[in-house]
Design a protein around this motif. Structure first.
Motif, PDB file in Angstrom:
ATOM      1  N   SER A  66      -2.675   0.449   0.642  1.00 17.84           N
ATOM      2  CA  SER A  66      -3.598  -0.526   0.055  1.00 17.84           C
ATOM      3  C   SER A  66      -3.030  -1.940   0.200  1.00 17.84           C
ATOM      4  N   SER A  75       2.556  -0.834   0.527  1.00 18.70           N
ATOM      5  CA  SER A  75       1.512  -1.788   0.165  1.00 18.70           C
ATOM      6  C   SER A  75       2.022  -3.226   0.283  1.00 18.70           C
ATOM      7  N   THR A  79       0.419  -5.849   3.004  1.00 21.89           N
ATOM      8  CA  THR A  79      -0.113  -7.104   2.458  1.00 21.89           C
ATOM      9  C   THR A  79       0.520  -8.290   3.166  1.00 21.89           C
ATOM     10  N   THR A 276     -11.721  -3.085   0.966  1.00 22.48           N
ATOM     11  CA  THR A 276     -10.452  -2.884   1.679  1.00 22.48           C
ATOM     12  C   THR A 276     -10.570  -3.429   3.095  1.00 22.48           C
TER      13      THR A 276
END
Length: 436
Positions: A66, A75, A79, A276
């Motif tokens: 994510s 993550s 990112t 997303t």
């Protein structure tokens, strides 16, 4: 996560070594049970990934997670990767301080996003791809003239006749490959109080783009045209219109605060990136643009110019063929050549080139119907388009096969179906690919 640099592809002495594409060495079946090397001259539609891009995506897959709100190490990693990619795109296109990069699906998506934010009329040429013609709610279409100089004068007259918020133009025609003078058009728009957006779908893979130097307010692009076919594109440009527009998608990530009776939306780019994001596509686009930067513009332009010149010379020598032009004074072109036949069907020719020779081209009007209808004499054309993986052998193989097929040298019988021309007997096997 390390990313290796692709080995250069061998080329003739007159063309610099270039990056290896992931489809290098691909063989395709042809009628009669043989397999032949694939000659891909449909790169203006979609290009295969650079090998370095394909490797980078494979390296990223185990780390996929994510984005932006996850606390796990993967993550955090992805990112950082997405935000680094935003910077890579901005640098590649010469964005100004304060410009935003909004990730989209493709150029069409990016232009539709901008259309939701434009506070007024849009002036557009008839030469545009449908993606830069259809989204504008209040469009005023200027029909192009035989020359670029006359066309610029017509644009100026329309902008002077009634105020407009935006001038929307292509950077390079997807029909003829002809380049428009973007800096001049930006000056023209600004003189009349308008902004300018450039559809850079065909421009980005072939030329240096610099928003700040050329005075371009917005740019839309696709990864699948620029050797990163993983479903991501971008809109780059000034933030104020985008910050004032309604969110392109309503959902998580676009909001700072949600109540039952009130929503506080983020500013751009988050405002228009609900849900997303396409992490793999965004990463692929950034790697492809960095690789194009590493190759340098001179090598790419010289390579393409040599091949495009050879392609035009060979095609022009085929009896019964005419090369389609939009302007008499186009200063330069990217590696796109569209031709029409004096007789016969370009769809049938394209089918035979694929089925019998393993050559991919495109037949039709290339999602630019008004332009094609104005400059062509037949209902459809055949387009051959080059890229950084193309070779002189590709050009010669296409020209030889084209000459044979146009002269009636078909090795099979074809029928026209709802899906286009097909061999009546097609013994080409289909690979299983995803069937497991």
């Amino acid at each position: 996560m390390s990313i290796a640099v692709a080995a250069p592809r061998a080329e003739s002495r007159t063309v610099p070594p270039l990056a290896l594409l992931a489809d290098a060495g691909l063989e395709v079946p042809v009628l009669g049970g043989r397999r032949v090397p694939h000659t891909n001259l449909d790169l203006a539609a979609s290009a295969p990934p650079l090998a370095v891009v394909a490797r980078a995506v494979a390296d990223l897959l185990p780390w996929y997670s994510s984005v932006h709100r996850g606390t796990g190490y993967p993550s955090e990693l992805v990112t950082e990767l997405v935000e680094d990619a935003r910077g890579a795109v901005a640098r590649h296109v010469g964005a100004r301080d304060g410009d935003v990069v909004v990730f989209t699906r493709n150029t069409t998506d990016a232009l539709n996003l901008l259309a939701s934010a434009v506070p007024g009329d849009v002036v557009v040429l008839d030469i545009e791809h449908h993606a830069n013609l259809l989204p504008w709610r209040s469009r005023r279409v200027v029909v192009g003239a035989p020359s670029i100089e006359e066309t610029i004068a017509a644009l100026g007259a329309e902008l002077a006749r009634r105020p407009a918020a935006l001038l929307a133009v292509t950077g390079a025609s997807n029909v003829t490959g002809e380049l428009l003078p973007i800096a001049r058009l930006a000056d023209l728009a600004h003189e009349h109080g308008a902004r300018i957006v450039v559809d850079a779908a065909q421009l980005l893979p072939h030329r240096v783009v610099d928003l700040a130097a050329d005075g371009v307010d917005y740019l839309a692009c696709s990864g699948h045209k620029a050797y990163a076919p993983y479903g991501a594109g971008a809109l780059v440009g000034r933030a104020d219109w985008l910050d004032q527009a309604p969110p392109y998608l309503a959902g998580g990530g676009a909001v700072a605060r949600v109540g039952l009776d009130r929503v506080i939306w983020h500013a751009s780019p988050e405002r228009h990136e609900a849900g997303t994001p396409n992490v793999l596509g965004i990463a692929a686009l950034a790697v492809a643009l960095r690789e194009l930067d590493a190759l340098g513009p001179s090598a790419r332009i010289e390579h393409e110019h040599a091949l495009a010149t050879r392609l035009e010379r060979r095609v022009a020598a085929v009896d019964g063929v005419r090369i389609v032009r939009g302007f008499t004074d186009a200063p330069a072109r990217v590696g796109i050549v569209t031709l029409e036949l004096e007789r016969g069907s370009v769809g049938l020719v394209a089918a035979a080139l694929s089925a019998e020779h393993g050559i991919s081209v495109r037949a039709g009007r290339f999602c630019a119907h008004p332009f094609f209808d104005r400059v062509a004499t037949r209902s459809n054309g055949l387009r051959a388009s080059l890229g950084i993986g193309s070779t002189s052998a590709d050009v010669d193989r296409f020209a030889d096969a084209l000459e044979t097929v146009v002269a009636g040298g078909f090795g099979a019988v074809y029928h026209r179906s709802a899906d286009g021309w097909k061999p009546i007997v097609d013994d080409r096997p289909r690979p299983s690919l995803l069937a497991r």
